[in-house]
Motif scaffolding. Structure first.
Motif, short mmCIF file in Angstrom:
data_model
loop_
_atom_site.label_atom_id
_atom_site.label_comp_id
_atom_site.label_asym_id
_atom_site.label_seq_id
_atom_site.Cartn_x
_atom_site.Cartn_y
_atom_site.Cartn_z
N CYS A 178 0.82 -1.22 0.00
CA CYS A 178 0.00 0.00 0.00
C CYS A 178 0.85 1.26 0.00
O CYS A 178 0.32 2.37 0.07
CB CYS A 178 -0.92 0.02 1.22
N GLY A 211 1.07 15.48 4.05
CA GLY A 211 -0.08 15.38 3.17
C GLY A 211 -0.74 16.69 2.85
O GLY A 211 -1.34 17.34 3.71
N ALA A 237 1.09 11.66 1.59
CA ALA A 237 -0.30 11.22 1.69
C ALA A 237 -1.20 12.41 1.38
O ALA A 237 -0.85 13.29 0.62
CB ALA A 237 -0.57 10.65 3.09
N LYS A 265 -2.90 11.77 -3.08
CA LYS A 265 -3.54 10.68 -3.81
C LYS A 265 -3.80 11.07 -5.27
O LYS A 265 -3.55 10.29 -6.19
CB LYS A 265 -4.85 10.30 -3.12
N ARG A 266 -4.28 12.29 -5.49
CA ARG A 266 -4.59 12.73 -6.85
C ARG A 266 -3.32 12.90 -7.69
O ARG A 266 -3.35 12.75 -8.91
CB ARG A 266 -5.36 14.05 -6.82
N MET A 323 -0.62 11.06 -7.50
CA MET A 323 0.18 9.83 -7.45
C MET A 323 0.86 9.52 -8.78
O MET A 323 1.98 9.03 -8.82
CB MET A 323 -0.68 8.65 -7.00
N MET A 370 4.60 6.82 -1.36
CA MET A 370 3.25 7.37 -1.30
C MET A 370 2.34 6.33 -0.63
O MET A 370 2.76 5.21 -0.36
CB MET A 370 2.76 7.68 -2.72
N ARG A 390 -1.18 4.25 -0.95
CA ARG A 390 -2.27 3.84 -1.83
C ARG A 390 -3.27 3.03 -1.00
O ARG A 390 -3.17 1.81 -0.86
CB ARG A 390 -1.76 3.00 -3.01
N TYR A 391 -4.20 3.77 -0.41
CA TYR A 391 -5.24 3.15 0.41
C TYR A 391 -6.43 4.10 0.36
O TYR A 391 -6.24 5.31 0.51
CB TYR A 391 -4.78 2.92 1.84
N PRO A 392 -7.63 3.59 0.17
CA PRO A 392 -8.77 4.50 -0.06
C PRO A 392 -9.00 5.52 1.04
O PRO A 392 -9.23 6.69 0.76
CB PRO A 392 -9.96 3.54 -0.19
N GLU A 393 -8.95 5.10 2.31
CA GLU A 393 -9.27 6.00 3.42
C GLU A 393 -8.25 5.82 4.54
O GLU A 393 -8.54 5.24 5.59
CB GLU A 393 -10.68 5.75 3.94
#
Length: 328
Positions: A118, A139, A265, A270-271, A273, A302, A304-307
């Motif tokens: 992740c 982040g 983060a 995320k956007r 990435m 980075m 990579r996990y939805p929430e």
């Protein structure tokens, strides 16, 4: 196994889920419910809306990740009008005394708990985050969050911080001019004024002014959409400038903490990435003069996990409940 409520309360959205936990770890998160902060006048109002959507009584244990410092009895959100009073939360939410953590402290708990799959590589040596030392999580989103994970002798300590509110440090002549313009408006200029979602507006406005152009009344979301789609030259250049500033700030944070690892983060992280690895992020990250060699040895990854905020807040409470159970 047991269930807890986990929430990630930011400046733009409030996210809620129910987590299943066991033995100090999060086993599963329910489908998150995202509620715009602007649609609710308080945390209690958003909580009741989540409870209604959940469709059954909520667990009595809860962990809340908040986009503000969590010291003191009255907590003021950094980028929203909500005010949270610690003493009244149990009655307001119908839970036992909840665990309150800074939103980026929650992200750091997620970094400490998530599988390496992740945490994809961004820059520096392509190796896992170290098992010893300090890892800094950074982040950009509505604001700019920071936190650190300290790993020593098999133990993990997660510390929230407010690094996004240190002073903005310009790197080149354009950023000098940008700082001057922001100082004329705000007086003191924090890093968050530039390295956050809304920060794209002054960046692009400054670029436009120097070219005799204008933003045509675009807000930050519209600019980011244009930049990520690659349809607008000014927006793309603004994004390029943003990535450079983020890299410089991340390197400063790594240097300040003598970090042995860094994780990017946040909602914008995320956007971006697919953008950051090919941007000038890495070049700015290591551009620290006499300390460049040290910075080049730091793996930057980075998330990579939805929430991650929801997962991290739940992880923090799961670990605390497990430690309390073992102590009895």
């Amino acid at each position: 196994m047991s269930e807890i409520v986990t929430a990630d309360i930011g400046g733009t959205n409030a996210r809620f889920a129910v987590a299943t936990i066991a033995d100090g770890a999060v086993l599963e998160l329910s489908e998150p419910v995202t509620l715009p902060v602007r649609d609710h006048d308080s945390l209690g109002s958003a909580w009741r809306a989540f409870q209604e959507r959940h469709g059954r009584p909520l667990p009595k244990q809860a962990a809340l990740a908040l986009a503000c410092p969590v010291q003191g009895e009255v907590l003021t959100m950094a980028n929203s009008p909500w005010i949270i009073t610690r003493a009244t939360l149990p009655d307001e939410l119908g839970v036992e005394e909840p665990l309150l953590v800074n939103d980026f402290e929650a992200v750091a708990h997620a970094v400490a708990s998530l599988d390496a799959s992740c945490l994809p590589h961004l820059s520096g040596p392509d190796r896992p985050l170290p098992s010893e030392g300090t890892i800094v999580a950074i982040g950009p989103g509505t604001g700019l969050g920071t936190a650190s994970i300290i790993r020593r002798d098999g133990r993990v300590l997660v510390c929230g911080a407010e690094g996004g509110h240190i002073g903005f440090a310009p790197f080149d002549a354009f950023e000098d001019r940008l700082l001057d313009k922001l100082r004329a408006v705000h007086g003191r200029v924090s890093a968050e004024r530039v390295i956050s979602g809304p920060g794209i507006i002054p960046i692009c406005a400054s670029l436009a002014e120097e070219r005799g152009d204008s933003l045509h009344g675009l807000d930050d979301r519209q600019i980011w959409t244009l930049a990520l789609e690659g349809h607008d030259r000014l927006a793309v250049e603004g994004m390029t400038r943003f990535c450079r500033a983020l890299g410089a700030f991340a390197g400063d944070m790594a240097l300040a903490h003598c970090a042995s690892g860094v994780v990017i983060a946040g909602g914008l992280g995320k956007r971006l990435m697919n953008v950051l690895p090919s941007s000038d992020f890495a070049e700015r990250f290591v551009a620290k003069g006499r300390f460049e060699t040290m910075l080049r040895r730091i793996p930057v990854r980075m998330i990579r996990y939805p929430e991650p905020g929801l997962f991290g807040a739940a992880s923090a409470l799961a670990r605390r409940l497990d430690e309390a159970a073992q102590a009895t």
